[in-house]
Motif scaffolding. Structure first.
Motif, PDB file in Angstrom:
ATOM      1  N   LEU A 132       0.765  -1.187  -0.103  1.00 11.51           N
ATOM      2  CA  LEU A 132       0.159   0.043  -0.095  1.00 11.51           C
ATOM      3  C   LEU A 132       0.827   1.282  -0.093  1.00 11.51           C
ATOM      4  N   SER A 133       2.062   1.195   0.663  1.00 12.85           N
ATOM      5  CA  SER A 133       2.969   2.494   0.468  1.00 12.85           C
ATOM      6  C   SER A 133       3.554   2.752  -0.655  1.00 12.85           C
ATOM      7  N   GLU A 134       3.867   1.768  -1.604  1.00 11.43           N
ATOM      8  CA  GLU A 134       4.297   1.753  -2.676  1.00 11.43           C
ATOM      9  C   GLU A 134       3.120   2.340  -3.893  1.00 11.43           C
ATOM     10  N   LEU A 135       2.004   1.914  -3.433  1.00 12.79           N
ATOM     11  CA  LEU A 135       0.900   2.466  -4.378  1.00 12.79           C
ATOM     12  C   LEU A 135       0.570   3.766  -3.958  1.00 12.79           C
ATOM     13  N   ALA A 136       0.700   4.035  -2.550  1.00 14.90           N
ATOM     14  CA  ALA A 136       0.482   5.554  -2.264  1.00 14.90           C
ATOM     15  C   ALA A 136       1.404   6.564  -3.076  1.00 14.90           C
ATOM     16  N   LYS A 137       2.621   6.077  -3.136  1.00 10.96           N
ATOM     17  CA  LYS A 137       3.703   6.615  -3.730  1.00 10.96           C
ATOM     18  C   LYS A 137       3.145   6.776  -5.310  1.00 10.96           C
ATOM     19  N   ALA A 138       2.981   5.956  -5.878  1.00  7.70           N
ATOM     20  CA  ALA A 138       2.663   5.860  -7.139  1.00  7.70           C
ATOM     21  C   ALA A 138       1.256   6.806  -7.607  1.00  7.70           C
ATOM     22  N   GLU A 139       0.449   6.714  -6.897  1.00 10.62           N
ATOM     23  CA  GLU A 139      -0.631   7.578  -7.072  1.00 10.62           C
ATOM     24  C   GLU A 139      -0.217   8.971  -6.774  1.00 10.62           C
ATOM     25  N   ASP A 140       0.807   9.287  -5.785  1.00 10.76           N
ATOM     26  CA  ASP A 140       1.100  10.913  -5.739  1.00 10.76           C
ATOM     27  C   ASP A 140       1.832  11.368  -6.866  1.00 10.76           C
ATOM     28  N   ALA A 143      -2.267  13.692  -3.762  1.00  9.37           N
ATOM     29  CA  ALA A 143      -3.031  12.273  -3.884  1.00  9.37           C
ATOM     30  C   ALA A 143      -3.505  12.037  -2.466  1.00  9.37           C
ATOM     31  N   VAL A 144      -4.530  11.580  -2.419  1.00  6.83           N
ATOM     32  CA  VAL A 144      -5.118  10.963  -1.025  1.00  6.83           C
ATOM     33  C   VAL A 144      -5.445   9.436  -1.345  1.00  6.83           C
ATOM     34  N   PRO A 145      -4.517   8.551  -0.886  1.00  2.35           N
ATOM     35  CA  PRO A 145      -4.649   6.997  -1.011  1.00  2.35           C
ATOM     36  C   PRO A 145      -5.658   6.604   0.069  1.00  2.35           C
ATOM     37  N   GLY A 146      -5.861   5.416  -0.447  1.00  5.43           N
ATOM     38  CA  GLY A 146      -6.991   4.415   0.547  1.00  5.43           C
ATOM     39  C   GLY A 146      -6.188   4.371   1.879  1.00  5.43           C
ATOM     40  N   GLU A 147      -7.110   4.452   3.099  1.00  2.00           N
ATOM     41  CA  GLU A 147      -6.482   4.208   4.512  1.00  2.00           C
ATOM     42  C   GLU A 147      -7.163   2.980   4.928  1.00  2.00           C
ATOM     43  N   GLY A 148      -6.337   2.090   5.634  1.00  3.06           N
ATOM     44  CA  GLY A 148      -6.976   1.115   6.411  1.00  3.06           C
ATOM     45  C   GLY A 148      -6.029  -0.198   6.395  1.00  3.06           C
ATOM     46  N   PRO A 163      -8.537  10.037   3.485  1.00  2.00           N
ATOM     47  CA  PRO A 163     -10.079  10.048   3.034  1.00  2.00           C
ATOM     48  C   PRO A 163     -10.888  10.264   3.954  1.00  2.00           C
ATOM     49  N   PHE A 164     -11.996  11.057   3.939  1.00  2.00           N
ATOM     50  CA  PHE A 164     -13.130  11.053   4.650  1.00  2.00           C
ATOM     51  C   PHE A 164     -12.727  11.696   6.026  1.00  2.00           C
ATOM     52  N   VAL A 165     -12.047  12.744   5.972  1.00  2.00           N
ATOM     53  CA  VAL A 165     -11.946  13.223   7.372  1.00  2.00           C
ATOM     54  C   VAL A 165     -12.610  14.846   7.541  1.00  2.00           C
ATOM     55  N   GLY A 166     -13.456  15.087   6.600  1.00  2.00           N
ATOM     56  CA  GLY A 166     -14.142  16.244   6.502  1.00  2.00           C
ATOM     57  C   GLY A 166     -15.419  16.112   6.930  1.00  2.00           C
ATOM     58  N   PRO A 167     -16.478  17.083   6.828  1.00  2.00           N
ATOM     59  CA  PRO A 167     -17.945  16.682   6.953  1.00  2.00           C
ATOM     60  C   PRO A 167     -18.558  15.537   6.448  1.00  2.00           C
ATOM     61  N   ALA A 178     -12.811   6.686  -5.625  1.00  2.00           N
ATOM     62  CA  ALA A 178     -12.712   6.381  -7.235  1.00  2.00           C
ATOM     63  C   ALA A 178     -11.746   7.056  -7.656  1.00  2.00           C
ATOM     64  N   VAL A 179     -11.422   8.402  -7.341  1.00  2.00           N
ATOM     65  CA  VAL A 179     -10.543   9.540  -7.849  1.00  2.00           C
ATOM     66  C   VAL A 179      -9.538   9.946  -6.466  1.00  2.00           C
ATOM     67  N   LYS A 180      -8.449   9.928  -6.935  1.00  2.00           N
ATOM     68  CA  LYS A 180      -7.539  10.042  -5.767  1.00  2.00           C
ATOM     69  C   LYS A 180      -6.988  11.524  -5.660  1.00  2.00           C
ATOM     70  N   HIS A 181      -7.466  12.417  -6.640  1.00  2.00           N
ATOM     71  CA  HIS A 181      -7.016  13.770  -6.416  1.00  2.00           C
ATOM     72  C   HIS A 181      -8.218  14.651  -6.362  1.00  2.00           C
ATOM     73  N   PHE A 182      -8.438  15.871  -5.671  1.00  2.00           N
ATOM     74  CA  PHE A 182      -9.299  16.676  -5.341  1.00  2.00           C
ATOM     75  C   PHE A 182      -9.522  17.773  -6.603  1.00  2.00           C
ATOM     76  N   LYS A 183     -10.749  17.460  -7.197  1.00  2.00           N
ATOM     77  CA  LYS A 183     -11.284  18.440  -8.078  1.00  2.00           C
ATOM     78  C   LYS A 183     -11.931  19.441  -7.875  1.00  2.00           C
ATOM     79  N   HIS A 184     -11.735  20.598  -8.185  1.00  2.00           N
ATOM     80  CA  HIS A 184     -12.263  21.854  -7.646  1.00  2.00           C
ATOM     81  C   HIS A 184     -12.326  23.087  -8.310  1.00  2.00           C
ATOM     82  N   GLU A 185     -13.216  23.992  -8.122  1.00  2.00           N
ATOM     83  CA  GLU A 185     -12.995  25.302  -8.798  1.00  2.00           C
ATOM     84  C   GLU A 185     -12.755  26.210  -7.925  1.00  2.00           C
ATOM     85  N   MET A 186     -12.165  27.546  -8.041  1.00  2.83           N
ATOM     86  CA  MET A 186     -11.937  28.483  -7.175  1.00  2.83           C
ATOM     87  C   MET A 186     -13.273  29.635  -7.166  1.00  2.83           C
TER      88      MET A 186
END
Ligand code: URA
Length: 213
Positions: free
Chosen positions: A18-26, A40-45, A68-72, A96-104
């Protein structure tokens, strides 16, 4: 034939932890979302988790925290998991998607739904997570997660309450995204939908209990 990119070289079966995966995702540049996200926000557990929960994508708080899932929406999810009898420590929580998509909007970063292309490009990471964790059951939280897992656009109301099976036989349940509850203003409606969410999680709790028995 498709040209091999640098990233393809990182992918399964080369990724064994999982740590290799987190690095690749990032390091992922498979779609443009990495450009404006903090990380990138990797899976946790635990890798030995029997149950996987898949959300949509990290929100503002998750993007900053790298978890993941630490906000409201995470607070709604935590409460629903507790009421369904599922200890969060027993599940692998991811998106499903590891990066935060947003608009300002002024100084605020407002969530934007990932599109089909972004979901598809990110699916490889969810596939590697599934290959490493090998959950017995997966819960798709909302339409984006369901689309990624089932490979097609789905209507949550038509699938919730059913036990589905993914291509590899993994049991799957579909429910609403917890953030939906945050947008319901009427308290009675909100409470009813919250109870429906908890009811949707109960079959997953049963899977866990069976594994523990
Ligand atoms: N919403 C999601 O889908 N995932 C998170 O991690 C946070 C909010």
């Amino acid at each position: 034939m498709r040209e091999k990119t640098q990233l393809d070289l990182h992918l399964s079966p080369a990724i064994t932890s999982l740590s290799e995966l987190a690095k690749a995702e990032d390091e992922c540049t498979r779609c443009p979302l990495y450009q404006h996200a903090t990380q990138a926000v990797p899976g946790e557990g635990r890798r030995s988790s029997h149950l996987m929960l898949v959300g949509e994508q990290p929100g503002d708080k998750e993007d900053l925290a790298g978890k993941p899932f630490v906000g409201p929406a995470g607070r709604v999810l935590d409460r629903a998991l507790e009421d369904a009898g599922i200890p969060r420590t027993e599940v692998f929580v991811t998106n499903a998607v590891k990066h935060f998509k947003h608009e300002m909007r002024g100084k605020r970063r407002l969530h934007k739904r990932p599109n089909a292309y972004e979901i598809e490009r990110c699916k490889i990471w969810l596939d590697v997570e599934r290959a490493l964790v090998k959950p017995v059951a997966i819960v798709a939280l909302g339409a984006t997660a369901a689309r990624s897992l089932l490979g097609r656009s789905v209507t949550i109301s038509k699938l919730r309450g059913q036990t589905l099976h993914l291509a590899d036989g993994t049991a799957a349940f579909v429910t609403i995204h917890p953030s939906w509850l945050l947008r319901i203003e009427d308290e009675a409606d909100k409470e009813r939908e919250y109870k429906n969410l908890v009811a949707d999680l109960r079959p997953a709790a049963k899977v866990l209990a069976k594994k523990a028995a």
